[in-house]
Design an enzyme around this catalytic site. Structure first.
Site, PDB file in Angstrom:
ATOM      1  N   GLY A 180     -15.518  10.161 -31.817  1.00  0.00           N
ATOM      2  CA  GLY A 180     -16.743  10.789 -32.320  1.00  0.00           C
ATOM      3  C   GLY A 180     -16.486  12.279 -32.473  1.00  0.00           C
ATOM      4  O   GLY A 180     -15.337  12.720 -32.600  1.00  0.00           O
ATOM      5  N   ARG A 181     -17.567  13.060 -32.395  1.00  0.00           N
ATOM      6  CA  ARG A 181     -17.441  14.509 -32.594  1.00  0.00           C
ATOM      7  C   ARG A 181     -16.427  15.114 -31.631  1.00  0.00           C
ATOM      8  O   ARG A 181     -15.548  15.877 -32.031  1.00  0.00           O
ATOM      9  CB  ARG A 181     -18.811  15.181 -32.355  1.00  0.00           C
ATOM     10  CG  ARG A 181     -19.856  14.831 -33.369  1.00  0.00           C
ATOM     11  CD  ARG A 181     -21.206  15.319 -32.897  1.00  0.00           C
ATOM     12  NE  ARG A 181     -21.665  14.508 -31.772  1.00  0.00           N
ATOM     13  CZ  ARG A 181     -22.798  13.809 -31.754  1.00  0.00           C
ATOM     14  NH1 ARG A 181     -23.608  13.864 -32.777  1.00  0.00           N
ATOM     15  NH2 ARG A 181     -23.151  13.096 -30.720  1.00  0.00           N
ATOM     16  N   ARG A 203     -15.213   1.640 -32.904  1.00  0.00           N
ATOM     17  CA  ARG A 203     -15.816   0.468 -33.552  1.00  0.00           C
ATOM     18  C   ARG A 203     -15.826   0.643 -35.061  1.00  0.00           C
ATOM     19  O   ARG A 203     -15.542  -0.259 -35.810  1.00  0.00           O
ATOM     20  CB  ARG A 203     -17.256   0.275 -33.042  1.00  0.00           C
ATOM     21  CG  ARG A 203     -17.318  -0.671 -31.868  1.00  0.00           C
ATOM     22  CD  ARG A 203     -18.717  -0.838 -31.402  1.00  0.00           C
ATOM     23  NE  ARG A 203     -19.354   0.470 -31.232  1.00  0.00           N
ATOM     24  CZ  ARG A 203     -20.557   0.658 -30.737  1.00  0.00           C
ATOM     25  NH1 ARG A 203     -21.293  -0.361 -30.390  1.00  0.00           N
ATOM     26  NH2 ARG A 203     -21.069   1.859 -30.579  1.00  0.00           N
ATOM     27  N   ARG A 206     -13.890   5.352 -39.424  1.00  0.00           N
ATOM     28  CA  ARG A 206     -13.797   6.820 -39.450  1.00  0.00           C
ATOM     29  C   ARG A 206     -12.513   7.305 -40.150  1.00  0.00           C
ATOM     30  O   ARG A 206     -11.811   8.204 -39.653  1.00  0.00           O
ATOM     31  CB  ARG A 206     -13.852   7.407 -38.035  1.00  0.00           C
ATOM     32  CG  ARG A 206     -15.157   7.120 -37.304  1.00  0.00           C
ATOM     33  CD  ARG A 206     -15.298   8.023 -36.101  1.00  0.00           C
ATOM     34  NE  ARG A 206     -16.420   7.654 -35.267  1.00  0.00           N
ATOM     35  CZ  ARG A 206     -17.680   8.043 -35.464  1.00  0.00           C
ATOM     36  NH1 ARG A 206     -17.984   8.819 -36.479  1.00  0.00           N
ATOM     37  NH2 ARG A 206     -18.639   7.651 -34.646  1.00  0.00           N
ATOM     38  N   HIS A 311     -16.790  18.221 -13.261  1.00  0.00           N
ATOM     39  CA  HIS A 311     -17.634  17.965 -14.440  1.00  0.00           C
ATOM     40  C   HIS A 311     -18.060  19.277 -15.123  1.00  0.00           C
ATOM     41  O   HIS A 311     -19.244  19.622 -15.168  1.00  0.00           O
ATOM     42  CB  HIS A 311     -18.874  17.131 -14.048  1.00  0.00           C
ATOM     43  CG  HIS A 311     -19.483  16.417 -15.213  1.00  0.00           C
ATOM     44  ND1 HIS A 311     -20.128  15.210 -15.107  1.00  0.00           N
ATOM     45  CD2 HIS A 311     -19.547  16.726 -16.536  1.00  0.00           C
ATOM     46  CE1 HIS A 311     -20.576  14.830 -16.294  1.00  0.00           C
ATOM     47  NE2 HIS A 311     -20.228  15.748 -17.180  1.00  0.00           N
TER      48      HIS A 311
HETATM   49  C1  DGY Z   1     -22.999  16.036 -21.208  1.00  0.00           C
HETATM   50  O1  DGY Z   1     -23.656  16.869 -21.834  1.00  0.00           O
HETATM   51  O2  DGY Z   1     -23.254  14.834 -21.255  1.00  0.00           O
HETATM   52  C2  DGY Z   1     -21.865  16.561 -20.383  1.00  0.00           C
HETATM   53  O3  DGY Z   1     -21.266  15.594 -19.626  1.00  0.00           O
HETATM   54  C3  DGY Z   1     -22.298  17.718 -19.503  1.00  0.00           C
HETATM   55  O4  DGY Z   1     -22.566  18.780 -20.305  1.00  0.00           O
END
Ligand code: DGY
Length: 346
Positions: A180-181, A203, A206, A311
């Site tokens: 994706g992006r 899937r 692209r 994260h």
């Molecule tokens: C999200 O935006 O889903 C990231 O995991 C945290 O910015």
């Protein structure tokens, strides 16, 4: 005397006017007081805003209590928004807006059933996340944290020809699970490192996007068997949940480095740990784990061939500020019955 009376009367009047205005304004509950202030300021212009008081996830009981009677909820990926929360809110709740691109913490179907609109913050964090993914990949394959430790613990005795050598990206085969992006931006950042091959698994084909980075679509098993690096950049869905399990790690090459900046839930973490311990694969760089934060006694944290980050994929200042504002603007639009900047449609 007469003048003092008039002043008091005017003050009372203005107090009443502001009370009346406040009571006619929509009520918004914000679960994170630590989001950038610019988003909160936008909301405060036309809404009564209540926020959880600590820079930590709001306890469930508090959320269930505070959401009562609110017209909108501004939340984060640390909050589970399910039927119980929506029930507690009441029928007037119009919008749930998360300051994240991922929305697996929200029961979107349940929201839709009740006519509650769901906002999220895609696009704005694409570059920041792709950048962090590259940083994590390079830190893992070039063993930056291991090497850095050696500087401080006296392990660095001399320049040594084969000491702290890693596996370069040049001439390597990189597999992207998800295109994706974010996956596309990761691929664009990998190209200058001159890999031999970039593959992706999705899937939908692209093709146009793939041409830009000269990537080839392969199926999952092919990617597992081919790749020197596997980078996870998909959403967490029932289909992707723990797709990287023992069987998947078994199919990887022994020199494979596994990078995940998507969601911890995509991986069977115990199986990953076993694959790393037994040197079934070479290393892993993880920005996401299950649970978060990862407990300090988790066996993954004892391994040298693993880099774990807390994260921080989208944690660049401007990105997080804009995420805060988008989440606010999504609420304002939903409350006005207008098109939201980014709405989740299912
Ligand atoms: C999200 O935006 O889903 C990231 O995991 C945290 O910015």
């Amino acid at each position: 005397m007469y003048k003092t009376g008039l002043i008091q009367h005017a003050k009372r009047l203005s107090h009443l006017v502001s009370e009346a205005r406040m009571s006619s304004q929509p009520n918004v509950y914000v679960t994170r007081p630590d989001v950038d202030i610019s988003g909160l300021e936008l909301l405060r212009k036309s809404c009564n805003v209540t926020t959880w008081s600590k820079a930590l996830p709001v306890p469930r009981e508090e959320l269930l209590r505070e959401i009562k009677g609110k017209d909108a909820l501004y939340c984060a990926l640390t909050d589970k928004i399910d039927a119980a929360v929506l029930d507690s809110a009441g029928d007037q709740l119009k919008c749930v807006s998360t300051i994240s691109v991922g929305y697996e913490h929200i029961d979107v179907q349940e929201c839709k059933k009740r006519g509650i609109r769901v906002g999220y913050t895609p696009d704005v964090l694409t570059d920041a996340t792709a950048e962090l993914t590259l940083a994590l990949l390079l830190a893992t394959n070039r063993r930056l944290f291991e090497a850095n430790k050696e500087v401080y613990n006296g392990g660095w005795k001399s320049w040594s020809p084969m000491w702290m050598c890693g596996q370069g990206l040049k001439n390597s085969r990189v597999g992207l699970y998800g295109f994706g992006r974010i996956g596309q931006e990761i691929a664009a950042r990998i190209v200058p490192f001159k890999p031999a091959l970039i593959t992706y698994t999705t899937r939908t084909a692209r093709r146009e996007e793939a041409t830009k980075v000269n990537a080839q679509r392969v199926d999952f098993n092919e990617m597992l068997g081919l790749s020197d690096f596997i980078v996870v950049c998909c959403a967490l869905t029932p289909e992707t949940k723990e797709i990287f399990n023992a069987a998947a790690f078994e199919k990887m090459k022994p020199n494979c480095i596994f990078i995940n900046t998507a969601r911890g839930g995509v991986v069977d973490q115990k199986a990953l740990c076993e694959a790393l311990e037994s040197k079934r694969i070479l290393g892993a760089g993880l920005d996401v784990t299950t649970p978060e934060p990862i407990p300090l006694d988790d066996p993954l944290l004892k391994l040298d061939n693993v880099v774990v980050l807390p994260h921080i994929g989208s944690a660049d200042i401007e990105t997080r500020k804009e995420m805060s504002r988008i989440a606010a603007r999504n609420i304002l639009a939903a409350l006005d019955g207008c098109e939201m900047e980014s709405e989740v449609f299912v």
